[in-house]
Enzyme design. Sequence first.
Site, PDB file in Angstrom:
ATOM      1  N   ASN A  39       0.888  -1.175   0.000  1.00 21.88           N
ATOM      2  CA  ASN A  39       0.000   0.000   0.000  1.00 21.88           C
ATOM      3  C   ASN A  39       0.923   1.220   0.000  1.00 21.88           C
ATOM      4  OD1 ASN A  39      -1.780   2.067   0.506  1.00 21.88           O
ATOM      5  ND2 ASN A  39      -2.236   1.444   2.617  1.00 21.88           N
ATOM      6  N   LYS A  64       0.207   4.271  -0.355  1.00 18.51           N
ATOM      7  CA  LYS A  64      -0.399   5.497   0.188  1.00 18.51           C
ATOM      8  C   LYS A  64      -0.119   6.664  -0.764  1.00 18.51           C
ATOM      9  CE  LYS A  64      -0.104   3.407   4.690  1.00 18.51           C
ATOM     10  NZ  LYS A  64      -0.058   3.531   6.137  1.00 18.51           N
ATOM     11  N   HIS A  93      -9.546   1.691   4.546  1.00 18.48           N
ATOM     12  CA  HIS A  93      -8.295   1.785   5.303  1.00 18.48           C
ATOM     13  C   HIS A  93      -8.505   2.722   6.490  1.00 18.48           C
ATOM     14  CE1 HIS A  93      -4.190   2.818   6.392  1.00 18.48           C
ATOM     15  NE2 HIS A  93      -3.832   1.700   5.799  1.00 18.48           N
ATOM     16  N   GLU A 104      -6.830   5.047   7.677  1.00 24.42           N
ATOM     17  CA  GLU A 104      -6.548   6.463   7.386  1.00 24.42           C
ATOM     18  C   GLU A 104      -7.738   7.112   6.691  1.00 24.42           C
ATOM     19  OE1 GLU A 104      -2.821   5.801   5.384  1.00 24.42           O
ATOM     20  OE2 GLU A 104      -1.926   5.222   7.296  1.00 24.42           O
ATOM     21  N   GLU A 139      -5.654  -4.653  10.529  1.00 22.85           N
ATOM     22  CA  GLU A 139      -4.595  -3.679  10.791  1.00 22.85           C
ATOM     23  C   GLU A 139      -4.878  -2.907  12.074  1.00 22.85           C
ATOM     24  OE1 GLU A 139      -2.507  -2.571   6.829  1.00 22.85           O
ATOM     25  OE2 GLU A 139      -4.190  -1.204   7.105  1.00 22.85           O
ATOM     26  N   GLY A 145       2.414   2.388  10.681  1.00 23.25           N
ATOM     27  CA  GLY A 145       3.391   3.462  10.515  1.00 23.25           C
ATOM     28  C   GLY A 145       4.121   3.835  11.790  1.00 23.25           C
ATOM     29  N   SER A 197       3.271  -2.091  10.245  1.00 27.11           N
ATOM     30  CA  SER A 197       4.719  -2.203  10.433  1.00 27.11           C
ATOM     31  C   SER A 197       5.290  -3.579  10.061  1.00 27.11           C
ATOM     32  CB  SER A 197       5.118  -1.809  11.859  1.00 27.11           C
ATOM     33  OG  SER A 197       4.748  -0.470  12.121  1.00 27.11           O
TER      34      SER A 197
END
Length: 250
Positions: free
Chosen positions: A9, A11, A94, A96, A166, A172, A212
């Site tokens: 991904n 991003k 996701h 985010e 996730e 991250g 991660s």
Amino acid sequence: MRKKVIAGNWKMNMLPNETISFIQELEPLVKDTQNEVILCVPYTDLFYALLTAQNTNIKIGAQNMHFEESGAYTGEVSAKMLKAINVEYVIIGHSERRQYFAETDETVNKKLKAAFANGLKPIVCVGESLSQRENGEAENVIINQVRLALEGLTNEQVKNTIIAYEPIWAIGTGKTATSEDANNSIKWIRAEIEKIYGKDVAEEVIIQYGGSVKSSNAKELFTTSDIDGGLVGGASLKSEEFAKIVNYNR
Ligand code: PGA
């Protein structure tokens, strides 16, 4: 036996020229893997990625889509548009997007239905926050997200959904869930799917871990009983590092 699926991904990273070189570098490094390799790239890179990955085992995905087919939705891209240029996968929900772009379980569900209606394969993301984990709410939160995301899908569609577990606190941050914790959370998801859609579906559905993932922890994570590969953010931006993750079992 479920296949291992390793998806990058990117991003909001990478330009077209970087996309082309990345795929040219990655291709010889992953050409012999039995694992499924997917790169989910920004919209502006999709066309270049698709062209460069033609006749390779690298599949291309988008990172989002709108649930309507067309209309007055300035700035949005539909499943139909993605399918028209031969995009195969799409990330939906996701964390985010849930956090910064107000996505809800309801929009996630609509997007999943639109993805299937247009022949795209969805990678749907679920996961708890740190406070939810610390308060012992993780299982409920995750199961609820899965139930609402998949609501109204057929058994066949659920079988063809990739779920990415996730935990938000691991994305991250460099903090990975232990392989045991990640595997346990994924078992909760599989058990819930079994309850609603039956054993057959639960045993086939691919459930990834994300947060991660890197070459140094991929093997430990992906060799557990229930983790079927990973959704990889930061570590998917360097072709060698991503190839090592794909080749964790070689
Ligand atoms: P990360 O991101 O690997 O950089 O933690 C994973 C993701 O957000 O999909």
